[in-house]
Design a protein around this motif. Structure first.
Motif, mmCIF file in Angstrom:
data_model
loop_
_atom_site.group_PDB
_atom_site.id
_atom_site.type_symbol
_atom_site.label_atom_id
_atom_site.label_comp_id
_atom_site.label_asym_id
_atom_site.label_seq_id
_atom_site.Cartn_x
_atom_site.Cartn_y
_atom_site.Cartn_z
ATOM 1 N N ASP A 20 0.806 -1.226 0.000
ATOM 2 C CA ASP A 20 0.000 0.000 0.000
ATOM 3 C C ASP A 20 0.840 1.278 0.000
ATOM 4 O O ASP A 20 0.313 2.364 -0.162
ATOM 5 C CB ASP A 20 -0.945 0.038 1.208
ATOM 6 N N VAL A 21 2.136 1.159 0.236
ATOM 7 C CA VAL A 21 3.004 2.338 0.284
ATOM 8 C C VAL A 21 3.293 2.792 -1.144
ATOM 9 O O VAL A 21 3.730 2.002 -1.977
ATOM 10 C CB VAL A 21 4.324 2.021 1.021
ATOM 11 N N PRO A 22 3.069 4.065 -1.439
ATOM 12 C CA PRO A 22 3.376 4.549 -2.780
ATOM 13 C C PRO A 22 4.893 4.510 -3.023
ATOM 14 O O PRO A 22 5.680 4.480 -2.073
ATOM 15 C CB PRO A 22 2.856 5.985 -2.790
ATOM 16 N N ALA A 23 5.304 4.497 -4.260
ATOM 17 C CA ALA A 23 6.733 4.458 -4.583
ATOM 18 C C ALA A 23 7.439 5.718 -4.086
ATOM 19 O O ALA A 23 8.573 5.660 -3.603
ATOM 20 C CB ALA A 23 6.924 4.289 -6.087
ATOM 21 N N VAL A 24 6.790 6.855 -4.223
ATOM 22 C CA VAL A 24 7.321 8.138 -3.749
ATOM 23 C C VAL A 24 6.161 8.954 -3.195
ATOM 24 O O VAL A 24 5.002 8.630 -3.410
ATOM 25 C CB VAL A 24 8.020 8.943 -4.879
ATOM 26 N N GLY A 25 6.497 10.025 -2.504
ATOM 27 C CA GLY A 25 5.459 10.924 -1.994
ATOM 28 C C GLY A 25 5.139 10.674 -0.539
ATOM 29 O O GLY A 25 5.941 10.110 0.211
ATOM 30 N N ALA A 26 3.952 11.097 -0.142
ATOM 31 C CA ALA A 26 3.531 11.023 1.257
ATOM 32 C C ALA A 26 3.485 9.581 1.749
ATOM 33 O O ALA A 26 2.994 8.688 1.059
ATOM 34 C CB ALA A 26 2.160 11.672 1.421
ATOM 35 N N LEU A 27 4.009 9.355 2.947
ATOM 36 C CA LEU A 27 4.021 8.015 3.541
ATOM 37 C C LEU A 27 2.610 7.558 3.893
ATOM 38 O O LEU A 27 2.228 6.429 3.616
ATOM 39 C CB LEU A 27 4.911 8.015 4.790
ATOM 40 N N LEU A 28 1.837 8.455 4.502
ATOM 41 C CA LEU A 28 0.461 8.115 4.877
ATOM 42 C C LEU A 28 -0.490 8.586 3.791
ATOM 43 O O LEU A 28 -0.567 9.771 3.496
ATOM 44 C CB LEU A 28 0.086 8.774 6.208
ATOM 45 N N ARG A 29 -1.193 7.654 3.204
ATOM 46 C CA ARG A 29 -2.103 7.994 2.121
ATOM 47 C C ARG A 29 -3.417 8.510 2.664
ATOM 48 O O ARG A 29 -3.887 8.088 3.717
ATOM 49 C CB ARG A 29 -2.330 6.763 1.261
ATOM 50 N N GLY A 30 -3.992 9.426 1.938
ATOM 51 C CA GLY A 30 -5.311 9.925 2.279
ATOM 52 C C GLY A 30 -6.370 8.977 1.750
ATOM 53 O O GLY A 30 -6.073 7.993 1.069
ATOM 54 N N SER A 31 -7.610 9.265 2.073
ATOM 55 C CA SER A 31 -8.714 8.465 1.549
ATOM 56 C C SER A 31 -9.872 9.391 1.226
ATOM 57 O O SER A 31 -9.981 10.484 1.776
ATOM 58 C CB SER A 31 -9.145 7.397 2.556
ATOM 59 N N THR A 79 -6.265 7.347 -1.656
ATOM 60 C CA THR A 79 -5.943 8.279 -2.736
ATOM 61 C C THR A 79 -4.434 8.361 -2.900
ATOM 62 O O THR A 79 -3.673 7.888 -2.052
ATOM 63 C CB THR A 79 -6.487 9.688 -2.429
ATOM 64 N N ALA A 80 -3.999 8.974 -3.978
ATOM 65 C CA ALA A 80 -2.564 9.145 -4.219
ATOM 66 C C ALA A 80 -1.990 10.222 -3.314
ATOM 67 O O ALA A 80 -0.805 10.215 -2.996
ATOM 68 C CB ALA A 80 -2.321 9.501 -5.683
ATOM 69 N N GLY A 81 -2.814 11.160 -2.882
ATOM 70 C CA GLY A 81 -2.352 12.248 -2.021
ATOM 71 C C GLY A 81 -2.149 11.797 -0.591
ATOM 72 O O GLY A 81 -2.615 10.743 -0.173
ATOM 73 N N GLY A 82 -1.456 12.622 0.173
ATOM 74 C CA GLY A 82 -1.194 12.300 1.566
ATOM 75 C C GLY A 82 -2.352 12.626 2.481
ATOM 76 O O GLY A 82 -3.289 13.338 2.110
ATOM 77 N N MET A 83 -2.286 12.113 3.683
ATOM 78 C CA MET A 83 -3.303 12.357 4.703
ATOM 79 C C MET A 83 -3.111 13.762 5.272
ATOM 80 O O MET A 83 -1.988 14.206 5.476
ATOM 81 C CB MET A 83 -3.162 11.315 5.817
ATOM 82 N N SER A 84 -4.187 14.446 5.550
ATOM 83 C CA SER A 84 -4.117 15.782 6.138
ATOM 84 C C SER A 84 -4.037 15.672 7.665
ATOM 85 O O SER A 84 -4.354 14.629 8.242
ATOM 86 C CB SER A 84 -5.348 16.592 5.753
ATOM 87 N N GLU A 85 -3.646 16.774 8.309
ATOM 88 C CA GLU A 85 -3.623 16.805 9.776
ATOM 89 C C GLU A 85 -5.019 16.559 10.330
ATOM 90 O O GLU A 85 -5.194 15.826 11.306
ATOM 91 C CB GLU A 85 -3.103 18.151 10.290
ATOM 92 N N ARG A 86 -5.979 17.168 9.692
ATOM 93 C CA ARG A 86 -7.367 17.017 10.146
ATOM 94 C C ARG A 86 -7.813 15.550 10.042
ATOM 95 O O ARG A 86 -8.457 15.021 10.954
ATOM 96 C CB ARG A 86 -8.265 17.914 9.302
ATOM 97 N N ALA A 87 -7.479 14.905 8.935
ATOM 98 C CA ALA A 87 -7.852 13.495 8.755
ATOM 99 C C ALA A 87 -7.131 12.603 9.765
ATOM 100 O O ALA A 87 -7.724 11.661 10.294
ATOM 101 C CB ALA A 87 -7.546 13.050 7.335
ATOM 102 N N ALA A 88 -5.872 12.901 10.040
ATOM 103 C CA ALA A 88 -5.118 12.102 11.014
ATOM 104 C C ALA A 88 -5.722 12.256 12.407
ATOM 105 O O ALA A 88 -5.874 11.278 13.144
ATOM 106 C CB ALA A 88 -3.654 12.527 11.021
ATOM 107 N N THR A 89 -6.085 13.481 12.763
ATOM 108 C CA THR A 89 -6.704 13.729 14.066
ATOM 109 C C THR A 89 -8.039 12.992 14.169
ATOM 110 O O THR A 89 -8.350 12.383 15.199
ATOM 111 C CB THR A 89 -6.883 15.243 14.281
ATOM 112 N N GLU A 90 -8.821 13.015 13.101
ATOM 113 C CA GLU A 90 -10.102 12.305 13.089
ATOM 114 C C GLU A 90 -9.883 10.801 13.203
ATOM 115 O O GLU A 90 -10.624 10.100 13.899
ATOM 116 C CB GLU A 90 -10.897 12.651 11.830
#
Length: 159
Positions: free
Chosen positions: A55-66, A73-84
């Motif tokens: 599940d880890v992307p080849a490059v970019g953000a370590l924690l993936r968003g959803s 998603t290909a983008g990283g997780m936001s602070e708000r999403a991590a807190t939630e």
């Protein structure tokens, strides 16, 4: 286990994790500093499992968003999403109202209570926590009932 701020966790990039060395190299924007830390055994085990999962992307953000459907998603997780996410997972085990930053406070309080075990004492806590001064780690150290406790009987200043 490592006292990172939630913003530092979500900013981690895949390349920041050095599995072979058991380390993470990351940037602390709040204090404009790059640090290298050793991973705790449990963190290293979890990182290896995560990397082995595919599940880890080849490059970019370590924690993936959803997205709202839960798909990664290909983008990283936001602070708000991590807190939630912390709030939801804590709720599942009966801990209500936990905030992601509470985990950093717990870490700092835990190590402040054990600061005398650290080779350089409060300086080690300051460095590990990524603070620019001793002011913040001192807030976590419980004040002694006797201000000079432990200073006499050690041979230092007993004359």
């Amino acid at each position: 286990e490592h006292g990172l701020r939630v913003g530092e966790v979500v900013a981690l990039q895949v390349g920041d994790v050095k599995l072979a060395a058991g380390e993470i190299v990351f940037y602390r924007p709040k204090v404009d500093m790059v640090q290298r830390i050793k991973m705790h055994t449990a963190t290293l085990r979890a990182m290896r499992a995560y990397f082995d999962s595919g599940d880890v992307p080849a490059v970019g953000a370590l924690l993936r968003g959803s997205n709202k459907s839960g798909a990664l998603t290909a983008g990283g997780m936001s602070e708000r999403a991590a807190t939630e996410r912390v709030r939801v997972l804590a709720g599942r085990i009966g801990v209500k109202g936990l905030h992601a930053h509470d985990l950093r406070h717990y870490w700092a309080t835990y190590w402040a209570a054990r600061v005398n075990r650290l080779p350089r004492g409060l300086l080690d806590l300051q460095e590990a926590g990524g603070w620019n001064s001793l002011d913040m780690p001192r807030r976590y150290v419980k004040r002694a009932e006797i201000a000079n406790a432990g200073m006499f009987g050690s041979g230092v200043g007993d004359d």
